[in-house]
Design an enzyme around this catalytic site. Structure first.
Site, PDB file in Angstrom:
ATOM      1  N   CYS A 182       0.812  -1.223   0.000  1.00 12.81           N
ATOM      2  CA  CYS A 182       0.000   0.000   0.000  1.00 12.81           C
ATOM      3  C   CYS A 182       0.846   1.273   0.000  1.00 12.81           C
ATOM      4  O   CYS A 182       0.317   2.362  -0.180  1.00 12.81           O
ATOM      5  CB  CYS A 182      -0.913   0.009   1.222  1.00 12.81           C
ATOM      6  SG  CYS A 182       0.031  -0.051   2.749  1.00 12.81           S
ATOM      7  N   CYS A 228      -1.446  -4.139   8.249  1.00 15.21           N
ATOM      8  CA  CYS A 228      -1.146  -2.880   8.952  1.00 15.21           C
ATOM      9  C   CYS A 228      -0.470  -3.196  10.296  1.00 15.21           C
ATOM     10  O   CYS A 228       0.449  -2.498  10.712  1.00 15.21           O
ATOM     11  CB  CYS A 228      -2.418  -2.073   9.176  1.00 15.21           C
ATOM     12  SG  CYS A 228      -3.480  -1.979   7.721  1.00 15.21           S
TER      13      CYS A 228
HETATM   14 FE1  FES Z   1      -1.277   0.358   4.393  1.00 15.15          FE
HETATM   15 FE2  FES Z   1      -2.852  -0.109   6.386  1.00 15.15          FE
HETATM   16  S1  FES Z   1      -3.416   0.027   4.314  1.00 15.15           S
HETATM   17  S2  FES Z   1      -0.720   0.000   6.427  1.00 15.15           S
END
Ligand code: FES
Length: 138
Positions: A42, A112
């Protein structure tokens, strides 16, 4: 999708970042260890700093800066709580699952908390390298 705990912590950080230990210590301080990790999936980034009492390897204070989703920020506030007062050996026992469980993260957000565990590992590694260097230099 976020649990109440994640939302509360995320809003807490937005409203009073200092109270939630957002910030940084002087990276040149020899009693500060830093761990920085990025999540390739992400692009989020987490930086964790530990202030450590070198006499007993105990974490006396913690700060973080996280650029990421609500779960990453909530995970950061959780590791602050979990790490303060612990020894380095105790900190090694904190796993992503502990953080995910405490925050009731849904499966899609588990990475995360993995980011948080990685930051802790990197900070500990940094500390152990510093101690190793100190021993070598003395
Ligand atoms: Fe990237 Fe949570 S979506 S750390």
């Amino acid at each position: 999708m976020y649990s109440k705990k994640v939302v509360e912590r995320f809003q807490g950080v937005l409203n009073s970042p200092k109270q939630f230990s957002v910030g940084r210590f002087d990276p040149k301080d020899p009693t500060v260890a830093t761990g920085m990790t990025g999540a390739p999936a992400c692009g989020d980034v987490m930086k964790l700093q530990l202030k450590i009492d070198p006499d007993n390897n105990r974490i006396v204070d913690v700060k973080f800066k996280t650029y990421g989703c609500g779960s990453a920020i909530a995970s950061s506030t959780m590791f602050v709580e979990m790490l303060k007062g612990k020894t380095i050996e105790e900190a090694k026992l904190i796993k992503d699952k502990d953080i995910a469980d405490a925050l009731q993260l849904p499966p899609i957000k588990l990475h995360c908390s993995v980011l948080a565990e990685d930051s802790i590992s990197k900070a500990i590694e940094d500390w152990e390298n510093k101690c190793g260097n100190n021993l070598t230099n003395s």
